[in-house]
Design a protein around this motif. Structure first.
Motif, PDB file in Angstrom:
ATOM      1  N   TYR A   4     -14.424  85.475   4.461  1.00  0.00           N
ATOM      2  CA  TYR A   4     -15.580  85.714   4.365  1.00  0.00           C
ATOM      3  C   TYR A   4     -16.184  87.010   4.103  1.00  0.00           C
ATOM      4  CZ  TYR A   4     -16.094  81.190   6.873  1.00  0.00           C
ATOM      5  OH  TYR A   4     -16.125  80.081   7.137  1.00  0.00           O
ATOM      6  N   TRP A   5     -15.532  87.947   4.510  1.00  0.00           N
ATOM      7  CA  TRP A   5     -15.617  89.398   4.364  1.00  0.00           C
ATOM      8  C   TRP A   5     -14.097  90.120   3.957  1.00  0.00           C
ATOM      9  CZ3 TRP A   5     -17.530  87.887   9.521  1.00  0.00           C
ATOM     10  CH2 TRP A   5     -18.655  87.552   9.506  1.00  0.00           C
ATOM     11  N   PRO A   6     -13.742  89.858   2.739  1.00  0.00           N
ATOM     12  CA  PRO A   6     -12.350  90.268   2.412  1.00  0.00           C
ATOM     13  C   PRO A   6     -12.167  91.644   2.497  1.00  0.00           C
ATOM     14  CG  PRO A   6     -13.443  89.390   0.394  1.00  0.00           C
ATOM     15  CD  PRO A   6     -14.323  89.052   1.637  1.00  0.00           C
ATOM     16  N   ASP A   7     -13.127  92.511   2.039  1.00  0.00           N
ATOM     17  CA  ASP A   7     -13.169  93.976   2.022  1.00  0.00           C
ATOM     18  C   ASP A   7     -13.734  94.755   3.416  1.00  0.00           C
ATOM     19  OD1 ASP A   7     -11.952  93.759  -0.506  1.00  0.00           O
ATOM     20  OD2 ASP A   7     -13.935  93.507  -1.266  1.00  0.00           O
ATOM     21  N   THR A   8     -13.725  94.032   4.356  1.00  0.00           N
ATOM     22  CA  THR A   8     -14.130  94.488   5.825  1.00  0.00           C
ATOM     23  C   THR A   8     -13.212  94.772   6.759  1.00  0.00           C
ATOM     24  OG1 THR A   8     -16.194  93.272   5.372  1.00  0.00           O
ATOM     25  CG2 THR A   8     -15.801  94.109   7.433  1.00  0.00           C
ATOM     26  N   LEU A   9     -13.021  95.829   7.176  1.00  0.00           N
ATOM     27  CA  LEU A   9     -12.297  96.361   8.461  1.00  0.00           C
ATOM     28  C   LEU A   9     -12.733  96.098   9.653  1.00  0.00           C
ATOM     29  CD1 LEU A   9      -9.443  97.462   9.116  1.00  0.00           C
ATOM     30  CD2 LEU A   9     -10.516  99.926   8.833  1.00  0.00           C
ATOM     31  N   ILE A  10     -12.471  95.488  10.481  1.00  0.00           N
ATOM     32  CA  ILE A  10     -13.082  95.351  11.861  1.00  0.00           C
ATOM     33  C   ILE A  10     -12.192  95.972  12.858  1.00  0.00           C
ATOM     34  CG2 ILE A  10     -13.291  93.527  13.740  1.00  0.00           C
ATOM     35  CD1 ILE A  10     -13.163  91.193  11.309  1.00  0.00           C
ATOM     36  N   ILE A  11     -12.896  96.797  13.666  1.00  0.00           N
ATOM     37  CA  ILE A  11     -12.298  97.872  14.416  1.00  0.00           C
ATOM     38  C   ILE A  11     -12.765  97.210  15.986  1.00  0.00           C
ATOM     39  CG2 ILE A  11     -12.252 100.106  15.507  1.00  0.00           C
ATOM     40  CD1 ILE A  11     -11.447  99.938  12.352  1.00  0.00           C
ATOM     41  N   LEU A  12     -11.380  97.115  16.365  1.00  0.00           N
ATOM     42  CA  LEU A  12     -11.612  96.407  18.057  1.00  0.00           C
ATOM     43  C   LEU A  12     -11.181  97.569  18.883  1.00  0.00           C
ATOM     44  CD1 LEU A  12      -9.429  93.236  17.785  1.00  0.00           C
ATOM     45  CD2 LEU A  12     -11.780  93.487  17.729  1.00  0.00           C
ATOM     46  N   ARG A  13     -11.883  97.501  20.108  1.00  0.00           N
ATOM     47  CA  ARG A  13     -11.696  98.730  21.053  1.00  0.00           C
ATOM     48  C   ARG A  13     -11.292  98.093  22.234  1.00  0.00           C
ATOM     49  NH1 ARG A  13     -15.703 103.662  23.177  1.00  0.00           N
ATOM     50  NH2 ARG A  13     -14.169 103.824  24.868  1.00  0.00           N
ATOM     51  N   GLY A  14      -9.988  98.567  22.751  1.00  0.00           N
ATOM     52  CA  GLY A  14      -9.657  98.184  24.074  1.00  0.00           C
ATOM     53  C   GLY A  14      -9.239  99.298  25.113  1.00  0.00           C
ATOM     54  N   ASP A  15     -10.039  99.289  26.226  1.00  0.00           N
ATOM     55  CA  ASP A  15      -9.906 100.380  27.106  1.00  0.00           C
ATOM     56  C   ASP A  15      -9.267  99.896  28.330  1.00  0.00           C
ATOM     57  OD1 ASP A  15     -10.571 102.267  25.585  1.00  0.00           O
ATOM     58  OD2 ASP A  15     -12.603 102.275  26.062  1.00  0.00           O
ATOM     59  N   GLY A  16      -8.679 100.710  29.089  1.00  0.00           N
ATOM     60  CA  GLY A  16      -8.122 100.133  30.446  1.00  0.00           C
ATOM     61  C   GLY A  16      -7.510  98.772  30.361  1.00  0.00           C
ATOM     62  N   HIS A  17      -7.766  97.750  31.202  1.00  0.00           N
ATOM     63  CA  HIS A  17      -7.067  96.586  31.105  1.00  0.00           C
ATOM     64  C   HIS A  17      -7.148  95.715  30.030  1.00  0.00           C
ATOM     65  CE1 HIS A  17     -10.874  95.173  32.977  1.00  0.00           C
ATOM     66  NE2 HIS A  17     -10.550  94.021  32.563  1.00  0.00           N
ATOM     67  N   PHE A  18      -8.284  96.029  29.214  1.00  0.00           N
ATOM     68  CA  PHE A  18      -8.426  95.214  27.785  1.00  0.00           C
ATOM     69  C   PHE A  18      -7.268  95.755  26.845  1.00  0.00           C
ATOM     70  CE2 PHE A  18     -12.752  94.939  29.857  1.00  0.00           C
ATOM     71  CZ  PHE A  18     -12.835  93.688  30.048  1.00  0.00           C
ATOM     72  N   CYS A  19      -6.754  96.882  27.104  1.00  0.00           N
ATOM     73  CA  CYS A  19      -5.879  97.408  26.173  1.00  0.00           C
ATOM     74  C   CYS A  19      -4.578  96.920  26.731  1.00  0.00           C
ATOM     75  CB  CYS A  19      -5.959  98.716  25.996  1.00  0.00           C
ATOM     76  SG  CYS A  19      -4.461  99.437  24.843  1.00  0.00           S
ATOM     77  N   SER A  20      -4.028  95.819  26.173  1.00  0.00           N
ATOM     78  CA  SER A  20      -2.674  95.034  26.577  1.00  0.00           C
ATOM     79  C   SER A  20      -1.663  94.766  25.440  1.00  0.00           C
ATOM     80  CB  SER A  20      -3.053  93.719  27.179  1.00  0.00           C
ATOM     81  OG  SER A  20      -3.484  92.802  26.228  1.00  0.00           O
ATOM     82  N   LYS A  21      -0.644  94.588  25.718  1.00  0.00           N
ATOM     83  CA  LYS A  21       0.603  94.357  25.134  1.00  0.00           C
ATOM     84  C   LYS A  21      -0.014  93.218  23.858  1.00  0.00           C
ATOM     85  CE  LYS A  21       5.371  92.810  24.616  1.00  0.00           C
ATOM     86  NZ  LYS A  21       5.066  92.020  23.227  1.00  0.00           N
ATOM     87  N   GLY A  22      -0.642  92.171  24.360  1.00  0.00           N
ATOM     88  CA  GLY A  22      -1.006  91.120  23.645  1.00  0.00           C
ATOM     89  C   GLY A  22      -2.136  91.508  22.717  1.00  0.00           C
ATOM     90  N   PHE A  23      -2.881  92.470  23.061  1.00  0.00           N
ATOM     91  CA  PHE A  23      -4.121  92.801  22.327  1.00  0.00           C
ATOM     92  C   PHE A  23      -3.557  93.818  20.998  1.00  0.00           C
ATOM     93  CE2 PHE A  23      -6.866  96.486  21.252  1.00  0.00           C
ATOM     94  CZ  PHE A  23      -7.895  96.034  20.897  1.00  0.00           C
ATOM     95  N   ILE A  24      -2.566  94.724  21.355  1.00  0.00           N
ATOM     96  CA  ILE A  24      -1.647  95.534  20.436  1.00  0.00           C
ATOM     97  C   ILE A  24      -1.189  94.500  19.406  1.00  0.00           C
ATOM     98  CG2 ILE A  24      -0.218  97.337  19.831  1.00  0.00           C
ATOM     99  CD1 ILE A  24      -1.335  98.576  22.416  1.00  0.00           C
ATOM    100  N   ASP A  25      -0.437  93.654  19.839  1.00  0.00           N
ATOM    101  CA  ASP A  25       0.474  92.895  19.169  1.00  0.00           C
ATOM    102  C   ASP A  25      -0.255  92.099  18.121  1.00  0.00           C
ATOM    103  OD1 ASP A  25       2.658  93.765  20.220  1.00  0.00           O
ATOM    104  OD2 ASP A  25       3.028  91.921  21.499  1.00  0.00           O
ATOM    105  N   TYR A  26      -1.590  91.483  18.577  1.00  0.00           N
ATOM    106  CA  TYR A  26      -2.438  90.579  17.764  1.00  0.00           C
ATOM    107  C   TYR A  26      -3.141  91.661  16.655  1.00  0.00           C
ATOM    108  CZ  TYR A  26      -6.624  88.318  16.268  1.00  0.00           C
ATOM    109  OH  TYR A  26      -7.486  87.543  15.534  1.00  0.00           O
TER     110      TYR A  26
END
Length: 83
Positions: A4-26
Motif C-alpha cells: 500500500y505504501w511502497p516508499d514509506t519507512l515505518i519507524i517503531l519504538r520499543g522501550d523497556g520491556h517492549f524492546c525484546s529480542k522478538g521485536f528486534i528480530d522482526y
C-alpha cells in the motif's frame, strides 16, 4: 503494508520491556521498518553512553538548565542475533 505504501519507512519504538529480542528480530528483517529502542542501563550501556552523559552534566553544571541529549550506537546482547 508495503504493497500500500511502497516508499514509506515505518519507524517503531520499543522501550523497556517492549524492546525484546522478538521485536528486534522482526524489525531487522524488514526493509521498510526502522526502529528506535530504549533500554534500562547496564554496565555496557553505561560505558557506551559515558561521553554524552558527561557532556550533559557539564552543560547543566554551567547553565543550571535542563539538558536533553540524544546518542546512538550499536548494541547487541550476547543472546541476540541482531544489534
Amino acid at each position: 503494508m508495503a504493497e500500500y505504501w511502497p516508499d514509506t519507512l515505518i519507524i517503531l519504538r520499543g522501550d523497556g520491556h517492549f524492546c525484546s529480542k522478538g521485536f528486534i528480530d522482526y524489525s531487522e528483517g524488514k526493509s521498510t521498518i526502522g526502529f528506535l529502542t530504549g533500554f534500562a542501563g547496564n554496565a555496557v550501556l553505561n560505558r557506551l553512553s559515558k561521553i554524552i552523559v558527561e557532556s550533559a552534566k557539564r552543560e547543566y553544571d554551567q547553565d543550571k538548565k535542563p539538558v536533553k541529549r540524544y546518542h546512538s550506537f550499536e548494541y547487541r546482547a550476547g543472546s541476540w542475533e541482531h544489534s
